[in-house]
Motif scaffolding. Structure first.
Motif, mmCIF file in Angstrom:
data_model
loop_
_atom_site.group_PDB
_atom_site.id
_atom_site.type_symbol
_atom_site.label_atom_id
_atom_site.label_comp_id
_atom_site.label_asym_id
_atom_site.label_seq_id
_atom_site.Cartn_x
_atom_site.Cartn_y
_atom_site.Cartn_z
ATOM 1 N N LEU A 548 58.177 49.058 25.042
ATOM 2 C CA LEU A 548 58.696 48.290 26.182
ATOM 3 C C LEU A 548 57.678 48.119 27.300
ATOM 4 N N GLY A 556 59.445 40.322 22.147
ATOM 5 C CA GLY A 556 60.457 41.268 21.696
ATOM 6 C C GLY A 556 61.170 40.814 20.438
ATOM 7 N N LEU A 560 65.383 44.941 19.298
ATOM 8 C CA LEU A 560 65.557 45.501 20.646
ATOM 9 C C LEU A 560 66.983 45.329 21.140
ATOM 10 N N LEU A 571 63.870 42.451 30.065
ATOM 11 C CA LEU A 571 62.650 42.397 29.266
ATOM 12 C C LEU A 571 61.645 41.406 29.844
ATOM 13 N N PHE A 576 57.607 40.644 29.173
ATOM 14 C CA PHE A 576 57.688 40.018 27.862
ATOM 15 C C PHE A 576 57.547 38.503 27.998
ATOM 16 N N VAL A 579 61.576 36.632 23.855
ATOM 17 C CA VAL A 579 62.522 37.626 23.347
ATOM 18 C C VAL A 579 63.377 36.981 22.270
#
Length: 677
Positions: A548, A556, A560, A571, A576, A579
């Motif tokens: 993370l 991601g 997750l 996130l 990130f 995702v």
């Protein structure tokens, strides 16, 4: 050295009492919703408040589990439930969902949050990340070895380890088998326990001859003889699994682990006795193992049966009409439960009537032959096991209520208010009554009058260890003394309940969300299981908690478990680029997530959705199959309704969908569509 905590399960109020009265330092329980044991009795809000008060009055902590994944239609209700628990002084909250964690950490910076084992924290970097994010405690994966645990305890976060009870065959939080094959998500607390089913194994399209059909059913964990190693490793809390178990099970297992912990701190070597082990087996067992902790080759799997095995007590020696004759190896009592194991069907029953030599008896001893009435078919030679010990359960269920020792100093001096100084759990409580003491005209009160009254504490969890009374020709009517006593104990209750304190504040530092449109397609996917803390530089798509906080460009994976707009936002604020949302979401849930994210943040940032691919359904750290195979190629597993792919990855086993998962995308809005082989 801070003494390790003993943490016991409470699936209902009777189990909570059994845990507390048999020595638990803390209990964990679930509410009516959002608990990883949805089929436990669980507690409504009024019962939770009652449970917190009951425990706190006995110097026991209460942790509540909100440890399921939450879609966009659930996240607000879960947040409100967490807020209710905060306001009613729960000691800590166990969470799985990253979105719920994100909201609570921002809005309640002093809320003690524990990372549930459902968060799949199974490596040292995951523990480091949890500490940086403000978790007070991490519940490590059951698969953790002693070497890993020792590394994890070196960081600024408490480590909680399971020490007894059921084991999930797959890493928790990463099992989709129940969700995909039974439409009951383990991440919603509704696991159908697919690992306990019968399976056939196939190699190159041919059925493999195995000595069992229970290929995935693990034994139970039992680390009672290994507690010294864990204490010396620096573990903060020992967790007993069992929110679906009986009060007697919870009480007895708690009692034994309390004994083992206390023995260690007294410098006494403790090993479970045969009698104690047999009692645990009677209450519930699938066989026991410590293979994860010691990282040895002992068998994880129970290939005999997936449920309670009981304790063998004898064999059938004759069957005449409806009478079954059993030669006993162990004692039995009336109302015990037994199971007769037959090659076609097992027979379970309660021993309501027992005969020995044609006489009705209420108990029978080893080496005696008992006769019972039985209509089911059994055969000579069938093994008989005891599955319920009536006397044992009765004894455990009648454990006395836990009491706090208190020491009282009472002053009843004429023309002064009646005063009490109370010492409890190293805290001091001073009480002054509104009532003044009179000077005696005739017969003064004596010490015994006051001592007798204040020893009457049946409605409160106190044991008066010592009373000192100071008098001076004093007088009060006995009724008034009793009224003062009742008022004192009620106010002592409030003093204890109000002494709850929260920990220091924690401020979460996050980044701004960028709108950079960086493709996810060229990424190298990080595996779901990573025991080596140095793997992170090799990957740029993160599949588990340990990645993370990578300070590099990252994306991601769906593993997750991002199920709501808050988890998605979290996130992105951790840096990130992209995702992939959880594959357990429907198109309606996905669209609601996207709409609400835009509405709350005014940011245009499309998530990825896996629309075609083969998903990992289980990740297993022990190999149950290779012993039956000639090669590890083209291996399939079938429960009769579903066919699954089996892949071998080093020492790990992955179970995947046999057919490609495909999502109907006709109703999807504003997403990137991801296809994976």
């Amino acid at each position: 050295m801070k003494k390790v905590e003993l943490l016991s399960p409470a699936g209902n109020f009777e189990c909570l009492k059994a845990a507390i009265n048999n020595g638990a330092d803390a209990v964990y329980l679930g509410g009516s919703n959002f608990s990883a044991r949805a089929f436990a009795d669980n507690f409504d809000n009024n019962q939770i408040v009652e449970a917190i008060n009951y425990a706190h009055l006995r110097n026991v902590k209460v942790y509540v589990t909100l440890n399921t994944l939450l879609n966009e239609f659930e996240i607000d209700n879960a947040y409100n439930q967490a807020k209710f628990l905060y306001e009613h002084n729960v000691d800590a909250l166990l969470v799985q969902d990253l979105g719920l964690f994100y909201r609570l950490r921002k809005d309640f910076p002093d809320y003690e949050l524990h990372a549930s084992t459902q968060m799949h924290i199974h490596n040292e970097q995951g523990v480091i990340n949890a500490a940086k994010l403000g978790f007070k405690r991490v519940v490590l994966a059951r698969e953790s070895s002693l070497d890993l645990i020792e590394k994890c305890t070196k960081h600024d976060v408490e480590i909680e380890c399971f020490v007894h009870g059921a084991i999930c065959v797959s890493y928790s939080g990463q099992c989709l088998l129940s969700s995909v094959t039974k439409q009951r998500s383990a991440n919603k607390g509704m696991c159908a326990q697919c690992c306990r089913l019968k399976y056939n194994l196939y190699e190159n399209n041919k059925k493999v001859n195995t000595d069992t059909e229970y290929l995935l059913s693990p034994k139970d964990m039992c680390l009672i003889n290994d507690l010294p190693k864990l204490i010396e490793a620096g573990v903060s809390s020992f967790k007993i699994e069992g929110r679906m178990k009986s009060p007697a099970y919870v009480g007895y297992v708690t009692r034994l682990y309390r004994k083992a912990i206390d023995s260690y701190y007294k410098g006494i070597k403790y090993e479970i006795t045969d009698e104690e082990l047999n009692s645990i087996k009677l209450l519930y067992n699938r066989g026991f193992t410590n293979t994860y902790l010691l990282n040895n080759d002992s068998n994880l799997f129970n290939n005999i049966r997936p449920n309670h095995m009981g304790l063998e007590i004898g064999k059938v020696i004759d069957v005449i009409n409806n009478s079954c004759f059993i030669k006993l190896d162990r004692d039995v009592n009336q109302f015990d439960g037994i199971r007769i194991i037959n090659k076609t069907n097992d027979t379970g029953l309660i021993l309501n009537m027992i005969k020995v030599k044609d006489l009705l008896v209420n108990k029978a001893s080893a080496n005696q032959i008992i006769e019972i009435n039985l209509e089911d078919k059994v055969d000579i030679g069938d093994v008989v096991v005891k599955t319920l010990d009536y006397k044992l359960e009765e004894e455990i269920n009648n454990t006395l209520d836990k009491k706090n020792n208190i020491c009282l100093k009472i002053k009843a001096i004429p023309n002064n208010n009646f005063e009490i100084n109370c010492l409890i759990n190293n805290n001091e409580f001073n009480y002054v009554s509104d009532i003044k003491v009179d000077k005696a005209i005739k017969q003064p009160i004596n010490d015994d009058n006051i001592i007798t009254s204040f020893n009457s504490v049946s409605d409160h969890p106190y044991f008066v260890k010592d009373i000192k009374v100071e008098l001076d020709n004093s007088f009060l009517p006995l009724k008034v003394i009793n009224d003062i006593r009742r008022d004192f104990y009620e106010k002592l209750d409030l003093f204890i309940l109000n002494s709850f304190k929260r920990n220091e504040l924690f401020n979460l530092e996050l980044k701004d969300i960028t709108n950079d449109d960086i493709s996810l397609n060229d990424n190298k996917l990080n595996p779901v299981i990573n025991l080596d803390s140095n793997y992170f530089d090799d990957y740029n798509e993160v599949s588990e908690f340990g990645g993370l906080l990578l300070d590099t460009s990252k994306d991601g994976n769906y593993t997750l478990n991002v199920c709501n707009s808050y988890a998605y936002e979290f996130l992105l604020r951790l840096g990130f680029n992209n995702v992939v949302l959880s594959t357990e979401l429907t198109t309606k849930m996905i669209n609601e997530l996207i709409s609400r994210f835009k509405e709350r943040t005014s940011i245009e940032k499309k998530p990825y959705v896996l629309v075609k691919g083969k998903r990992d359904l289980m990740n297993i750290s022990r190999d149950p199959f290779s012993q039956y195979l000639t090669s590890n190629q083209n291996i399939k597993l079938s429960d009769g309704n579903n066919v699954l792919d089996v892949k071998f990855n080093g020492g790990f086993v992955e179970i995947l969908e046999n057919d490609y998962f495909e999502l109907d995308t006709s109703d999807l809005i504003d997403v990137y569509k991801l296809v994976r082989d």
